[in-house]
Design an enzyme around this catalytic site. Sequence first.
Site, PDB file in Angstrom:
ATOM      1  N   TYR A 179      -8.016   1.111  -3.849  1.00 24.31           N
ATOM      2  CA  TYR A 179      -7.022   1.561  -4.455  1.00 24.31           C
ATOM      3  C   TYR A 179      -6.165   0.326  -4.792  1.00 24.31           C
ATOM      4  O   TYR A 179      -6.304  -0.877  -4.622  1.00 24.31           O
ATOM      5  CB  TYR A 179      -5.915   2.258  -3.266  1.00 24.31           C
ATOM      6  CG  TYR A 179      -5.496   1.336  -2.180  1.00 24.31           C
ATOM      7  CD1 TYR A 179      -6.329   1.393  -0.827  1.00 24.31           C
ATOM      8  CD2 TYR A 179      -4.477   0.857  -2.010  1.00 24.31           C
ATOM      9  CE1 TYR A 179      -6.030   0.248  -0.011  1.00 24.31           C
ATOM     10  CE2 TYR A 179      -4.075   0.037  -1.241  1.00 24.31           C
ATOM     11  CZ  TYR A 179      -5.010  -0.321   0.062  1.00 24.31           C
ATOM     12  OH  TYR A 179      -4.433  -1.083   0.896  1.00 24.31           O
ATOM     13  N   THR A 190       0.824  -1.217   0.027  1.00 25.28           N
ATOM     14  CA  THR A 190       0.055  -0.062  -0.216  1.00 25.28           C
ATOM     15  C   THR A 190       0.806   1.182   0.078  1.00 25.28           C
ATOM     16  O   THR A 190       0.344   2.182  -0.631  1.00 25.28           O
ATOM     17  CB  THR A 190      -0.864  -0.077   1.259  1.00 25.28           C
ATOM     18  OG1 THR A 190      -1.786  -1.124   1.171  1.00 25.28           O
ATOM     19  CG2 THR A 190      -1.729   1.250   1.427  1.00 25.28           C
ATOM     20  N   GLU A 242      -3.196 -30.316  28.660  1.00 25.63           N
ATOM     21  CA  GLU A 242      -3.890 -31.255  27.907  1.00 25.63           C
ATOM     22  C   GLU A 242      -3.165 -32.287  27.129  1.00 25.63           C
ATOM     23  O   GLU A 242      -1.935 -32.518  27.665  1.00 25.63           O
ATOM     24  CB  GLU A 242      -4.913 -30.276  26.829  1.00 25.63           C
ATOM     25  CG  GLU A 242      -5.696 -29.478  27.624  1.00 25.63           C
ATOM     26  CD  GLU A 242      -6.956 -28.943  27.266  1.00 25.63           C
ATOM     27  OE1 GLU A 242      -7.780 -29.774  26.371  1.00 25.63           O
ATOM     28  OE2 GLU A 242      -7.517 -27.914  27.403  1.00 25.63           O
ATOM     29  N   LYS A 282       0.114  -8.215  12.482  1.00 23.27           N
ATOM     30  CA  LYS A 282      -1.014  -7.218  11.856  1.00 23.27           C
ATOM     31  C   LYS A 282      -2.358  -7.586  12.967  1.00 23.27           C
ATOM     32  O   LYS A 282      -2.883  -8.658  12.970  1.00 23.27           O
ATOM     33  CB  LYS A 282      -1.370  -7.355  10.801  1.00 23.27           C
ATOM     34  CG  LYS A 282      -2.034  -6.330   9.967  1.00 23.27           C
ATOM     35  CD  LYS A 282      -2.327  -6.254   8.687  1.00 23.27           C
ATOM     36  CE  LYS A 282      -3.006  -5.222   7.864  1.00 23.27           C
ATOM     37  NZ  LYS A 282      -2.982  -5.151   6.390  1.00 23.27           N
ATOM     38  N   SER A 303       1.493  -7.871  -0.613  1.00 23.02           N
ATOM     39  CA  SER A 303       2.055  -8.753  -0.230  1.00 23.02           C
ATOM     40  C   SER A 303       1.365 -10.253   0.128  1.00 23.02           C
ATOM     41  O   SER A 303       2.003 -10.808   0.599  1.00 23.02           O
ATOM     42  CB  SER A 303       2.571  -8.204   1.286  1.00 23.02           C
ATOM     43  OG  SER A 303       1.741  -8.061   2.158  1.00 23.02           O
ATOM     44  N   GLN A 304       0.032  -9.951  -0.001  1.00 19.70           N
ATOM     45  CA  GLN A 304      -0.569 -11.278  -0.143  1.00 19.70           C
ATOM     46  C   GLN A 304      -0.027 -12.395  -1.165  1.00 19.70           C
ATOM     47  O   GLN A 304      -0.243 -13.670  -1.237  1.00 19.70           O
ATOM     48  CB  GLN A 304      -2.101 -11.233  -0.196  1.00 19.70           C
ATOM     49  CG  GLN A 304      -2.567 -10.565  -1.543  1.00 19.70           C
ATOM     50  CD  GLN A 304      -2.888  -9.140  -1.317  1.00 19.70           C
ATOM     51  OE1 GLN A 304      -1.990  -8.332  -0.652  1.00 19.70           O
ATOM     52  NE2 GLN A 304      -3.837  -8.494  -2.080  1.00 19.70           N
ATOM     53  N   THR A 325       1.659  -4.657   4.155  1.00 17.05           N
ATOM     54  CA  THR A 325       1.374  -5.113   5.627  1.00 17.05           C
ATOM     55  C   THR A 325       0.641  -6.095   5.994  1.00 17.05           C
ATOM     56  O   THR A 325       0.822  -6.666   6.954  1.00 17.05           O
ATOM     57  CB  THR A 325       0.512  -3.821   6.352  1.00 17.05           C
ATOM     58  OG1 THR A 325      -0.755  -3.815   5.489  1.00 17.05           O
ATOM     59  CG2 THR A 325       1.216  -2.394   6.325  1.00 17.05           C
ATOM     60  N   ASP A 326       0.147  -6.810   4.805  1.00 16.34           N
ATOM     61  CA  ASP A 326      -0.602  -8.019   5.146  1.00 16.34           C
ATOM     62  C   ASP A 326       0.413  -9.237   5.514  1.00 16.34           C
ATOM     63  O   ASP A 326       0.129 -10.139   6.399  1.00 16.34           O
ATOM     64  CB  ASP A 326      -1.399  -8.713   3.811  1.00 16.34           C
ATOM     65  CG  ASP A 326      -2.383  -7.656   3.474  1.00 16.34           C
ATOM     66  OD1 ASP A 326      -2.685  -7.026   4.266  1.00 16.34           O
ATOM     67  OD2 ASP A 326      -3.229  -7.985   2.441  1.00 16.34           O
TER      68      ASP A 326
HETATM   69  N1  GLU Z   1      -2.830  -6.245   0.648  1.00 12.13           N
HETATM   70  C1  GLU Z   1      -1.741  -5.483   0.447  1.00 12.13           C
HETATM   71  C2  GLU Z   1      -0.434  -5.815   0.509  1.00 12.13           C
HETATM   72  O1  GLU Z   1      -0.238  -6.219   1.742  1.00 12.13           O
HETATM   73  C3  GLU Z   1      -2.199  -3.971   0.916  1.00 12.13           C
HETATM   74  C4  GLU Z   1      -1.723  -3.807   2.507  1.00 12.13           C
HETATM   75  C5  GLU Z   1      -0.979  -3.077   2.680  1.00 12.13           C
HETATM   76  O2  GLU Z   1       0.192  -2.963   2.257  1.00 12.13           O
HETATM   77  O3  GLU Z   1      -1.205  -2.259   3.671  1.00 12.13           O
HETATM   78  O4  GLU Z   1       0.396  -5.384   0.162  1.00 12.13           O
END
Ligand code: GLU
Length: 355
Positions: A51, A38, A313, A190, A84-85, A117-118
């Site tokens: 976006y 992002t 357990e 996250k 990043s996914q 961030t993912d």
């Molecule tokens: N899903 C995208 C990624 O992880 C955008 C999320 C982000 O960067 O905050 O690249």
Amino acid sequence: MKKSLKKYVLTTILLCSVLQILPAENRPRITIIATGGTIAGISSSPTEASYDPARLSVEVLMEQVPALNDVAQINGFQLCNVASQHMTTAIWIRLASVIDSLFSNGQCDGIVVTHGTDTMEETAFFLDLVLPHQNPVILTGAMRPSNGLGADGPANLFNAVCLAADSAAHGRGVMAVMNDYIFAAAEFTKTHTVNPQAFESPDHGPIGVIRGGKPVFFRSPRPVHTVHSRFSIRQLQQIVLPRVEVVLSYAGASSIPVEALIENGVEGIVVAGVGHGNYSLDIEKSIDRAVRCGVFVVRGSRVLRGGVTFGVESLSDSQIVSGFLSPQKARILLMLALTRYNTVEQVGELFGRYR
Ligand code: GLU
């Protein structure tokens, strides 16, 4: 020296010392390695919620924050441009190799990796386990696209460069900087899908903050990282990382995912169990079969805090526990473990050290 030149030089020295700015050639050399996310995203208008991530180049990210040049001698390197996914283990290996060679050849003093961030926490942990260097490696990103109202990317990038350029960051392992907080790679995750305050270290808390471009550290990270890790990117060059998958448990979870993984020949399974690493009867049965088939199983938890420790357990000897690692991080450690070890005792001992 001419009077006017002398005055100019003296004023510059005075200004630099007041503002704590080093002369350009004495500033640390920081390389920004951009991978997408992002922070490099663009929306159709500043108020639009949706976006496109991973659109801007590293040069544009650098141009957006001219103050970076007051802190360090900056170089940019575009490794890839992905959301990043879509991060992969192949990109991790390339990223770690580039960082290793930049440090080994003395080409820079610190590195900032811009990242979605993912999966930032996973990339950070992988690097923390395989980079044999004391130099700072800092990951950062953004929750709002570059042209969104209140975009957080520029401030995060500035903070990350300040941290990478600071001698206090040496020897602390790979870190992430988001929204002024400094996190240790093994500890953070996250915890919000959209808010700029999106990261936490649920069990440990942040290791510090950035104030006015200076890091303030509260404590050290856990001791096993980078130069203290048993893994090195140099030994992973020709290796395809073993296939390890994560399975989620929940009320009534069936045996279908685990059975499918056994059929597909996975080498390891991390169960994101309920509570203290527990799982449904059907998962339990299929996990027992997986273990009999030689699959390494790590028992983790989908719960945010508390981890999974020994002796609670029904925990059989043939299972390894994740400790305080999240399931997604336990998966990375298990992948690396299986490049070196082939008994449950060895892998269990390793998890005991790294948790
Ligand atoms: N899903 C995208 C990624 O992880 C955008 C999320 C982000 O960067 O905050 O690249």
